[in-house]
Design an enzyme around this catalytic site. Structure first.
Site, short mmCIF file in Angstrom:
data_model
loop_
_atom_site.label_atom_id
_atom_site.label_comp_id
_atom_site.label_asym_id
_atom_site.label_seq_id
_atom_site.Cartn_x
_atom_site.Cartn_y
_atom_site.Cartn_z
N GLY A 14 0.82 -1.22 0.00
CA GLY A 14 0.00 0.00 0.00
C GLY A 14 0.85 1.26 0.00
O GLY A 14 0.54 2.22 0.68
N THR A 16 2.79 4.10 -2.82
CA THR A 16 2.28 4.85 -3.97
C THR A 16 1.82 3.89 -5.07
O THR A 16 0.75 4.07 -5.67
CB THR A 16 3.37 5.79 -4.51
N ALA A 17 2.62 2.84 -5.32
CA ALA A 17 2.28 1.90 -6.40
C ALA A 17 1.00 1.15 -6.08
O ALA A 17 0.11 1.00 -6.94
CB ALA A 17 3.44 0.92 -6.63
N LYS A 79 4.57 22.26 -10.51
CA LYS A 79 5.93 22.07 -11.00
C LYS A 79 5.98 22.32 -12.50
O LYS A 79 5.26 21.68 -13.27
CB LYS A 79 6.37 20.63 -10.68
N LEU A 335 8.41 -0.10 -7.21
CA LEU A 335 9.80 -0.42 -6.92
C LEU A 335 10.09 -1.90 -7.05
O LEU A 335 11.23 -2.30 -7.26
CB LEU A 335 10.15 0.06 -5.50
N GLU A 344 14.83 12.65 -12.97
CA GLU A 344 13.81 13.25 -13.85
C GLU A 344 12.41 12.86 -13.37
O GLU A 344 11.47 12.85 -14.14
CB GLU A 344 14.03 12.83 -15.30
N ILE A 348 7.09 7.50 -10.50
CA ILE A 348 5.63 7.50 -10.39
C ILE A 348 5.03 7.38 -11.80
O ILE A 348 4.02 6.72 -12.01
CB ILE A 348 5.14 8.75 -9.63
#
Ligand code: FAD
Length: 505
Positions: A14, A16-17, A79, A335, A344, A348
């Site tokens: 649980g 970000t992915a 951004k 990951l 860069e 995500i």
């Protein structure tokens, strides 16, 4: 042909992915499939990963995010690009701004007309033809104005910075609202069925068994299913990208809220600076063979814009990718599928790309080998192309102040990157290969920003008169200047549209 649909999707992890996968699948599968997610608070999430690229807007659209709410809930900011400091030579500074540079008018790309003037010593800096670069310099922000399609204001490309923990929490809320069932608990092992060896369940320490047909491994670096269980193997890229550790530390906000990420190259690595509403995220990515952890920490702490809010936290990693992201009925996302350093801000994006691919190749119980093979081919393509772009930043340096940078400049690089650089050196030409992530203008800004010289410019530039080219370039520059003048300050835009409440401790 009879197709038997799968019934249950189990997401392992649980971070970000995991939550991005959960909310996207819950949106797309519309309650026709059961989606379960297992995570362990005891293990926690990696908790970094706070800068994104404009493609995230596609993801946000797919899951139906309200932008202002999303920025508010995650203490987010906007951004417009990444500023690179000390990357070509010590003291150099350039920006990789999002969106286009200049404007298309005649036969060849804009920068070719600029290049002719540049080679003659008559051009203004390239940044003056990019609205995102000029707005960044002025600390201004405005999203693209749909009612001004013919103005640079109508095409401002942007992404977000956000607090990774708040992002996971926000996505979790959305996913649960859309029917995802979360289980808290530590997975002790997984079981596989007889015959084809597909995973049929993950088993928690408590003894609870969670069964499924499709397993998405979002367990982070440990790769619980894809590696620990299925032993898929990992392709190591540290000979090209030797940084293997990061120290992350938040610090107090600075007086000006900048609308861009900053990456400052140090002696054996680089430091990120990500401004959020409530703090600045910082981290030093470095090569442990070239400097000690103590030196890396001291460098990080000496280069903060405010008081540190915690002790630096170390994260170790090995750059590379899993040999295959999809094996049997397990798909690795995040990951667990590989790691490229955040120079860069692409991880995500890779999660988002994997989710889209999974949707494109969504399986039935047959798990077509051809589909799986194509999924893996596409994953590799995305990873390798981004890898090349990141290697470019390291390789294309003229620094002589450390052995690390000298080694990067003289290392052998992948053939695919060499071809790109050679082509550019010849006449400044850049071609995007298929649907690789970075466009011509991304490659251009790094190659130009890090001083890669070209021998010539596109011969068809000379079809236009010198005076015509000068007039054209000047007109573009002037329009961009005027547009930036009318944009609000980044902090003022946030205050008006998406100011976050102070965090409750
Ligand atoms: P994790 O966050 O590690 O989550 C793993 C999950 O699996 C956790 O919920 C954990 O509890 C669960 N889990 C693991 N084992 C078990 C078990 N046995 N039982 C139950 N649950 C288990 N990306 C960007 O796009 N931009 C950036 O600026 C950026 N910066 C980064 C900086 C650094 C230093 C690093 C290392 C990464 C950065 N990334 C960045 C990458 C980004 O952080 C990750 O892509 C993202 O956080 C996804 O992580 P994850 O969900 O795959 O793994």
């Amino acid at each position: 042909m009879k197709q038997t649909p799968i019934k249950t999707v189990v997401i392992v992890g649980g971070g970000t992915a995991g939550w991005m996968s959960a909310v996207a699948l819950a949106t797309v599968l519309r309650n026709r499939y059961e989606i379960r997610l297992v995570e362990s608070d005891e293990i926690g999430i990696v908790g970094v990963g706070e800068a994104t690229i404009p493609m995230i807007q596609r993801f946000n659209k797919t899951i139906g995010l309200d932008e202002n709410e999303f920025v508010r809930e995650t203490q987010g900011t906007f951004k417009l690009g990444i500023e690179f400091v000390n990357w070509g030579r010590l003291g150099d500074r350039y920006m990789h701004g999002f969106g286009r540079v200049g404007q298309d008018l005649w036969t060849v790309p804009f920068e070719q007309y600029w290049r002719k003037q540049h080679m003659a010593g008559k051009a203004r800096p390239l940044e003056e033809y990019s609205i995102t670069r000029m707005a960044s310099k002025a600390n201004k922000f405005l999203p693209a104005q749909a009612d001004l399609p013919n103005s640079p204001l109508g095409e401002i490309a942007y992404a977000y910075h956000f607090d990774a923990s708040l992002y996971a929490r926000y996505l979790r809320k959305l996913a649960e609202q859309r029917g995802v069932k979360r289980t808290e608990g530590m997975i002790s092992h997984a079981t596989r069925r007889e015959g084809d060896g597909h995973v049929d369940a993950v088993v928690l320490k408590s003894g609870e068994r969670i069964e499924g047909d499709l397993f998405i491994d979002c367990s982070g670096f440990r790769g619980l299913l894809i590696e620990q269980l299925l032993e898929t193997g990992y392709e190591d890229w540290t000979h090209w990208l030797p940084c293997d550790r990061a120290l992350a530390v938040p610090c107090e906000s600075a007086p000006v809220l900048t609308p861009y990420t900053r990456s400052t190259a140090h002696k054996a690595g680089w430091q990120w600076r990500i401004p959020l509403q409530h703090r600045i995220g910082n981290g030093h990515v470095y090569c442990s063979n070239a400097i000690s952890d103590d030196e890396a920490a001291a460098t990080l702490l000496a280069n903060l814009d405010g008081k540190p809010l915690a002790d630096p936290r170390m994260i170790k990693f090995k750059t590379g990718m899993r040999n295959k992201s999809w094996v049997k009925n397990v798909v690795a996302i995040g990951l667990s599928s590989g790691f490229l350093e955040p120079l860069e801000s692409t991880s995500i994006h890779l999660i988002q790309a994997s989710i889209q691919q999974l949707i494109d190749f969504f399986p039935d119980q047959g798990f077509s080998a051809t589909d799986v093979e194509e999924f893996n081919r596409q994953s590799r393509f995305h990873f390798e192309r981004i890898r090349d772009f990141i290697i470019l930043h390291y390789h294309l340096n003229q620094r002589t102040d450390s052995e690390f940078w000298k080694a990067c400049a003289s290392m052998e690089i992948p053939e695919t990157l060499k071809e790109k650089m050679d082509l550019y050196r010849s006449h400044g030409r850049i071609f995007r290969f298929n649907n690789e992530l970075f466009t011509e203008v991304g490659w251009l800004q790094v190659m130009e920003g890090q001083n890669l010289e070209t021998r010539g410019y596109h011969p068809l530039v000379d079809v236009q008169t010198e005076a015509g080219i000068e007039e054209f370039l000047e007109a573009v520059r002037e329009v961009i200047g005027k547009c930036v003048d009318v944009m609000p300050e980044h902090s003022a835009y946030i205050a008006q549209h998406c100011k976050a409440a102070p965090l409750k401790m």
